[in-house]
Design a protein around this motif. Structure first.
Motif, PDB file in Angstrom:
ATOM      1  N   ARG A 111      18.127 -15.655   0.077  1.00  0.00           N
ATOM      2  CA  ARG A 111      18.887 -16.181   1.207  1.00  0.00           C
ATOM      3  C   ARG A 111      20.382 -15.916   1.058  1.00  0.00           C
ATOM      4  O   ARG A 111      21.073 -15.645   2.043  1.00  0.00           O
ATOM      5  CB  ARG A 111      18.628 -17.673   1.358  1.00  0.00           C
ATOM      6  N   GLN A 112      20.916 -15.982  -0.158  1.00  0.00           N
ATOM      7  CA  GLN A 112      22.347 -15.778  -0.370  1.00  0.00           C
ATOM      8  C   GLN A 112      22.760 -14.350   0.022  1.00  0.00           C
ATOM      9  O   GLN A 112      23.831 -14.144   0.581  1.00  0.00           O
ATOM     10  CB  GLN A 112      22.739 -16.052  -1.844  1.00  0.00           C
ATOM     11  N   GLU A 113      21.917 -13.386  -0.275  1.00  0.00           N
ATOM     12  CA  GLU A 113      22.231 -12.001   0.116  1.00  0.00           C
ATOM     13  C   GLU A 113      22.176 -11.837   1.635  1.00  0.00           C
ATOM     14  O   GLU A 113      22.971 -11.096   2.220  1.00  0.00           O
ATOM     15  CB  GLU A 113      21.274 -11.031  -0.567  1.00  0.00           C
ATOM     16  N   ALA A 114      21.251 -12.522   2.313  1.00  0.00           N
ATOM     17  CA  ALA A 114      21.175 -12.476   3.774  1.00  0.00           C
ATOM     18  C   ALA A 114      22.421 -13.109   4.380  1.00  0.00           C
ATOM     19  O   ALA A 114      23.001 -12.567   5.331  1.00  0.00           O
ATOM     20  CB  ALA A 114      19.925 -13.196   4.260  1.00  0.00           C
ATOM     21  N   ASP A 115      22.879 -14.242   3.799  1.00  0.00           N
ATOM     22  CA  ASP A 115      24.107 -14.866   4.282  1.00  0.00           C
ATOM     23  C   ASP A 115      25.316 -13.983   4.018  1.00  0.00           C
ATOM     24  O   ASP A 115      26.257 -13.936   4.818  1.00  0.00           O
ATOM     25  CB  ASP A 115      24.296 -16.237   3.631  1.00  0.00           C
ATOM     26  N   GLY A 116      25.304 -13.277   2.899  1.00  0.00           N
ATOM     27  CA  GLY A 116      26.395 -12.343   2.590  1.00  0.00           C
ATOM     28  C   GLY A 116      26.469 -11.206   3.600  1.00  0.00           C
ATOM     29  O   GLY A 116      27.559 -10.807   4.029  1.00  0.00           O
ATOM     30  N   ALA A 117      25.312 -10.676   4.003  1.00  0.00           N
ATOM     31  CA  ALA A 117      25.284  -9.603   5.014  1.00  0.00           C
ATOM     32  C   ALA A 117      25.771 -10.128   6.354  1.00  0.00           C
ATOM     33  O   ALA A 117      26.509  -9.439   7.077  1.00  0.00           O
ATOM     34  CB  ALA A 117      23.875  -9.038   5.136  1.00  0.00           C
ATOM     35  N   LYS A 118      25.408 -11.356   6.664  1.00  0.00           N
ATOM     36  CA  LYS A 118      25.847 -11.966   7.926  1.00  0.00           C
ATOM     37  C   LYS A 118      27.362 -12.154   7.931  1.00  0.00           C
ATOM     38  O   LYS A 118      28.034 -11.817   8.920  1.00  0.00           O
ATOM     39  CB  LYS A 118      25.146 -13.315   8.096  1.00  0.00           C
ATOM     40  N   SER A 119      27.932 -12.671   6.836  1.00  0.00           N
ATOM     41  CA  SER A 119      29.391 -12.867   6.778  1.00  0.00           C
ATOM     42  C   SER A 119      30.127 -11.529   6.762  1.00  0.00           C
ATOM     43  O   SER A 119      31.239 -11.429   7.293  1.00  0.00           O
ATOM     44  CB  SER A 119      29.769 -13.728   5.577  1.00  0.00           C
ATOM     45  N   TYR A 120      29.541 -10.484   6.164  1.00  0.00           N
ATOM     46  CA  TYR A 120      30.154  -9.154   6.187  1.00  0.00           C
ATOM     47  C   TYR A 120      30.298  -8.663   7.628  1.00  0.00           C
ATOM     48  O   TYR A 120      31.335  -8.118   8.002  1.00  0.00           O
ATOM     49  CB  TYR A 120      29.301  -8.172   5.368  1.00  0.00           C
ATOM     50  N   ILE A 121      29.275  -8.857   8.451  1.00  0.00           N
ATOM     51  CA  ILE A 121      29.346  -8.433   9.855  1.00  0.00           C
ATOM     52  C   ILE A 121      30.415  -9.229  10.587  1.00  0.00           C
ATOM     53  O   ILE A 121      31.197  -8.666  11.356  1.00  0.00           O
ATOM     54  CB  ILE A 121      27.965  -8.576  10.534  1.00  0.00           C
TER      55      ILE A 121
END
Length: 188
Positions: A111-121
């Motif tokens: 989940r942390q990597e998915a949240d990281g991708a979301k914040s990158y966008i």
């Protein structure tokens, strides 16, 4: 008795032979003609020759008289056309989603990597909307609402610098959001 039977048999055979030789009358459709007068029930059409009056010819209208137009007469065709166009416009406004494209950045179980991708966008591309979906146990992060694949490809090159596994996928996209995406923006 035998003589009686033979004579009856000979009489029957003789009658059969005589009946075969007689002239037969066969009704054929080619020899008899059908005759019935149908003129009483046929429709009658009267041809009326058009009359062209050569004495009265059209000349140019006089300077004082203008051609008469029916300004007061309502134009029913235009009203009907306007109502049809209005209903089509209302129908088109009610359509929110179309087939388009999104860029998939991340697919995984963390989940942390998915949240990281979301914040990158959010940070690198503020005009793109990130979408996180979870189907146990997998997280998927997609970004953007692109009507055309060529628009998504321009962003894909920039996103692949951070996420090498990013791909373009067909998806249902929001029309209003897809109109706000500016593919020529080169954000880093």
């Amino acid at each position: 008795m035998k003589l009686k039977k033979n004579s009856l048999l000979a009489l029957q055979i003789g009658m059969i032979i005589l009946s075969a030789c007689s002239k037969k009358s066969v009704v054929s459709s080619s020899s008899s003609e059908y005759r019935e007068d149908l003129s009483a029930v046929r429709p009658r059409y009267e041809y009326v020759e058009p009359v062209f009056d050569k004495a009265v010819t059209e000349t140019a209208p006089k300077a004082g008289t203008a051609p008469k137009t029916d300004v007061d007469k309502p134009l029913y065709v235009n009203k009907k056309l306007d109502t049809v166009l209005d209903t089509l416009a209302k129908h088109n406004k009610s359509i929110r989603y179309i087939n388009g494209y999104r860029i998939q950045l991340y697919v995984g179980n963390v989940r942390q990597e998915a949240d990281g991708a979301k914040s990158y966008i959010y940070q690198a591309f503020p005009d793109l909307n990130p979408y996180v979906s979870y189907s146990q146990p997998t997280y998927r992060v997609k970004a953007g609402d692109f009507m055309y694949r060529s628009d998504a490809e321009q962003y894909l090159d920039l996103i692949k610098e951070q996420y090498a596994s990013a791909v373009i996928l067909p998806d249902r996209v929001d029309i209003k959001r897809s109109l706000n995406v500016n593919p020529s923006a080169e954000n880093n």
